[in-house]
Design a protein around this motif. Structure first.
Motif, PDB file in Angstrom:
ATOM      1  N   ARG A   2      41.265  25.152  70.246  1.00  0.00           N
ATOM      2  CA  ARG A   2      40.555  26.132  70.129  1.00  0.00           C
ATOM      3  C   ARG A   2      41.088  27.197  71.470  1.00  0.00           C
ATOM      4  O   ARG A   2      40.176  28.255  70.611  1.00  0.00           O
ATOM      5  CB  ARG A   2      39.621  24.766  70.952  1.00  0.00           C
ATOM      6  N   GLU A   3      42.278  26.850  71.869  1.00  0.00           N
ATOM      7  CA  GLU A   3      41.838  28.203  72.965  1.00  0.00           C
ATOM      8  C   GLU A   3      42.537  29.179  72.374  1.00  0.00           C
ATOM      9  O   GLU A   3      42.641  30.216  72.077  1.00  0.00           O
ATOM     10  CB  GLU A   3      43.167  27.846  73.654  1.00  0.00           C
ATOM     11  N   PHE A   9      40.401  35.199  67.961  1.00  0.00           N
ATOM     12  CA  PHE A   9      39.259  36.214  67.282  1.00  0.00           C
ATOM     13  C   PHE A   9      39.079  37.403  68.157  1.00  0.00           C
ATOM     14  O   PHE A   9      38.204  38.403  68.075  1.00  0.00           O
ATOM     15  CB  PHE A   9      38.432  35.149  66.930  1.00  0.00           C
ATOM     16  N   ARG A  10      39.235  36.955  69.898  1.00  0.00           N
ATOM     17  CA  ARG A  10      38.790  38.334  70.792  1.00  0.00           C
ATOM     18  C   ARG A  10      39.767  39.211  70.567  1.00  0.00           C
ATOM     19  O   ARG A  10      39.911  40.232  70.185  1.00  0.00           O
ATOM     20  CB  ARG A  10      39.089  37.952  71.812  1.00  0.00           C
ATOM     21  N   ALA A  54      46.788  39.287  65.434  1.00  0.00           N
ATOM     22  CA  ALA A  54      46.544  39.026  66.179  1.00  0.00           C
ATOM     23  C   ALA A  54      46.424  37.289  66.141  1.00  0.00           C
ATOM     24  O   ALA A  54      46.445  36.361  66.961  1.00  0.00           O
ATOM     25  CB  ALA A  54      44.731  38.774  65.522  1.00  0.00           C
ATOM     26  N   TRP A  55      47.122  37.015  64.877  1.00  0.00           N
ATOM     27  CA  TRP A  55      47.311  35.138  64.915  1.00  0.00           C
ATOM     28  C   TRP A  55      48.534  35.141  65.793  1.00  0.00           C
ATOM     29  O   TRP A  55      48.392  34.290  66.361  1.00  0.00           O
ATOM     30  CB  TRP A  55      47.410  34.817  63.787  1.00  0.00           C
TER      31      TRP A  55
END
Length: 163
Positions: A2-3, A9-10, A54-55
């Motif tokens: 989840r982190e 997404f940020r 981003a990933w």
């Protein structure tokens, strides 16, 4: 996990200019029973290179949700994305080893929580009839906890409208 997804997404939102970004994501446990991967949908085009950047944690696969009739619009597109993601929400729904108690099987962007519509009824069929009236169609798929011998929770029904 989840982190990592929150950070993703940020970073994705930042790469798109920082404006609010509606999204929904669903974790899926790998066959090894240890590692997860994530399925997600956003309501706009995002360049693949931005997703990969981003990933930054490995393999990225993008699937364009296609096959919609002409003129489907935002509602048809949303239904198609929901149909895709619902496979993963329900995939291990009854297996407690793949879901931490109290955790959702999906998550979405802050500030984009869908409105709750309560449809009380004396029977499941009465409530489903009200839902079908709102959706202007009958469900194309349906699941009931009554059909699951291993279900260990309150009576539940899940339905899907659209194709």
């Amino acid at each position: 996990m989840r982190e990592h997804v929150g950070e993703f997404f940020r970073d994705l939102r930042g790469g798109l200019g920082g404006q609010p970004l509606p999204y929904v994501w669903v974790p899926e446990l790998h066959e090894d029973g240890v590692h997860f991967h994530v399925h997600f949908a956003v309501g706009r085009f995002v360049p693949r290179r931005l997703i990969e950047s981003a990933w930054g944690r490995g393999f990225v696969h993008i699937k364009l949700l296609s096959g919609l009739p002409a003129g489907s619009g935002a509602l048809g597109e949303s239904r198609k994305a929901a149909q895709y993601l619902s496979k993963y929400v329900t995939k291990s729904f009854t297996d407690p080893s793949t879901r931490a108690p109290g955790m959702h099987r999906y998550d979405l962007a802050q500030g984009f929580k869908p409105a709750v519509i309560r449809l009380p009824g004396w029977t499941v069929e009465e409530a489903m009839g009200k839902a079908s009236d709102i959706m202007r169609d009958v469900p194309t798929a349906r699941w009931s906890s009554a059909d699951s011998e291993r279900w260990d929770g309150p009576p539940s029904v899940w339905a899907q409208w659209g194709r």
